[in-house]
Enzyme design. Sequence first.
Site: not given
Ligand code: ADP
Length: 216
Positions: A14, A88, A122, A155, A166
């Site tokens: 993404k 999400r 990553r 991370r 996740r």
């Molecule tokens: P990835 O898509 O690889 O999981 P992100 O950087 O998008 O990485 O997200 C990392 C973390 O940030 C998620 O596991 C969650 O804890 C939090 N997060 C990101 N976007 C949301 C969202 N829309 N709602 C709830 N938590 C979120």
Amino acid sequence: MVKIIMLGPPGAGKGTYATRLAPKLGIPTISTGELLRAARDDPEIGETIRKYQDSGELVPDEIVIQILKKRLEQDDAKNGFILDGFPRTLAQAKALETITNIDVVINLDVPEEILIKRLSARRQCKKCGAIYNLLYLKPKVDGICDKCGGELYQRDDDKPEAIKERLRVYHEKTAPLIDYYKEKGIMITITTDRIDVPPEEQVEKIMQKLKEKNLI
Ligand code: ADP
Ligand code: ZN
């Protein structure tokens, strides 16, 4: 003017695709993951964010929706944007509809074994947030960001236990959005079946589909 959602499991690409598409379209990428990481030191909500992010859980809807809403009010988002990592949950999708309307959802379909390999390899720049992959998107110099010279790190949520969690959370809470947007008739699906597909190739495919739909 186009408003895009990037939908897909963690590790699907993404952020990688969004940050390459955005300059081509002249719109910003808005990543809730990044917005939340930037608020990890906030005296009020930082502790909550760290707790959820580090264990691979979703940060509570109220916090994420509020942060996103504020970001969408900024000037650069007025002419369109790419949302990376939002919505999400169904509640987030519904909240988004009260804030703005979305033109297209790009659904990234990637097999789980590729996701796990990618997430484990990553690395991210501490300074500018650029994303690398020790398998296929290596930095020129080990441990150093090509773009800004910043230090690369892994991370906490890219460690094995958090990755598992996740993916579980994705299937339970986020995957239902595929049917939700499919029914609205605004979804494009991009499939990845090899771990070494160059991002540019997928970005080209996305551009092609956006053109076919007269969205750009
Ligand atoms: P990835 O898509 O690889 O999981 P992100 O950087 O998008 O990485 O997200 C990392 C973390 O940030 C998620 O596991 C969650 O804890 C939090 N997060 C990101 N976007 C949301 C969202 N829309 N709602 C709830 N938590 C979120
Ligand atoms: Zn950097």
